[in-house]
Design an enzyme around this catalytic site. Structure first.
Site, mmCIF file in Angstrom:
data_model
loop_
_atom_site.group_PDB
_atom_site.id
_atom_site.type_symbol
_atom_site.label_atom_id
_atom_site.label_comp_id
_atom_site.label_asym_id
_atom_site.label_seq_id
_atom_site.Cartn_x
_atom_site.Cartn_y
_atom_site.Cartn_z
ATOM 1 N N PRO A 114 44.240 39.248 39.156
ATOM 2 C CG PRO A 114 42.357 38.070 39.935
ATOM 3 C CD PRO A 114 43.821 38.302 40.218
ATOM 4 C CE LYS A 115 46.311 44.007 42.120
ATOM 5 N NZ LYS A 115 47.126 45.005 42.802
#
Length: 250
Positions: A114-115
């Protein structure tokens, strides 16, 4: 470009991909980890089933990548949550912020990390290891740890960074729905621990609507570690299909 060439490239943009399509090797990856106790209800609101929570703990991490195949150096920060999947204990990747577009794109597209783009830093100042995270011009997090205070057993350090990790892989379709919604699992491999330290630490989180780390408030710092390693990231594998579950229950 012929159809078979389009499929062979399988990256965006087709003629100039921003990341290599292979396993990534990290050299001199430096961690600052601060484990803290938080509000259990806040944790339950963000950890997806079928993962389960045994203790209301969060690990805030800052990772300074000394050298990365295909990307070069960059810095990353985030929150991970100790969880259990069946009988296996691991960590859920809740939020990750970094200063490399290529690593952000690769993490989201090749895996399920989840960047988000932001500005983390890790540095030493006045006998203190300092980790900060800024979103735009706003300070979101500040972590401090006494620098190289007490040696940490290297086996314990290895155990800290090689637990299985879980994340949710989401790929939308073209009509506002979902093509893929899976819980996936991966694990760091081929690890060499070069340094490992522990010591007193503090962590401050500031409220920000686009980087809501403070939604998991710091109630008590439990432990901290400073670890330097070489390692390889493994590909993810699905362990739960949310869309299939939804179809079964419909």
């Amino acid at each position: 470009m012929r159809s078979e060439q389009v499929v062979r490239h399988a990256a965006t943009p087709l003629t100039a991909p921003v990341y290599p399509l292979r396993a990534t090797r990290f050299t001199d990856r430096e961690y600052l980890n601060v484990v803290y106790r938080t509000d259990p209800e806040a944790l339950r609101a963000v950890v997806p089933e079928p993962l389960e929570i045994d203790e209301p703990l969060v690990r805030f991490e800052i990772m300074k990548m000394g050298e990365v195949d295909g990307y070069g150096p960059y810095v990353e920060a985030g929150q991970v949550i100790p969880v259990r999947h069946g009988e296996e204990h691991g960590e859920y990747l809740h939020a990750m912020y970094l200063d490399s577009f290529a690593a952000t794109a690769a993490g989201r597209e090749l895996s399920a990390y989840p960047k988000v783009m932001a500005t983390p830093r890790l540095f030493t100042e006045a006998g203190t290891l300092v980790g900060t995270l800024d979103y735009g011009s706003q300070r979101v997090a500040t972590a401090t740890m006494a620098y190289k205070w007490q040696p940490l057993d290297q086996r314990e350090a290895r155990d800290q960074i090689t637990v299985p990790t879980f994340a949710v892989k989401v790929i939308p379709d073209y009509t506002g729905g979902l093509r893929v919604c899976d819980l996936v699992r991966t694990r760091i491999s081929d690890v060499t621990v070069k340094e490992a330290w522990t010591g007193p630490a503090r962590l401050q989180l500031n409220a920000h609507v686009m980087a809501p780390l403070a939604d998991l408030p710091v109630l008590e710092v439990v432990s901290a570690s400073h670890i330097v390693t070489d390692l390889t990231l493994s590909p993810v594998a699905p362990v739960h299909d949310y869309l299939a579950e939804q179809r079964r229950s419909a």
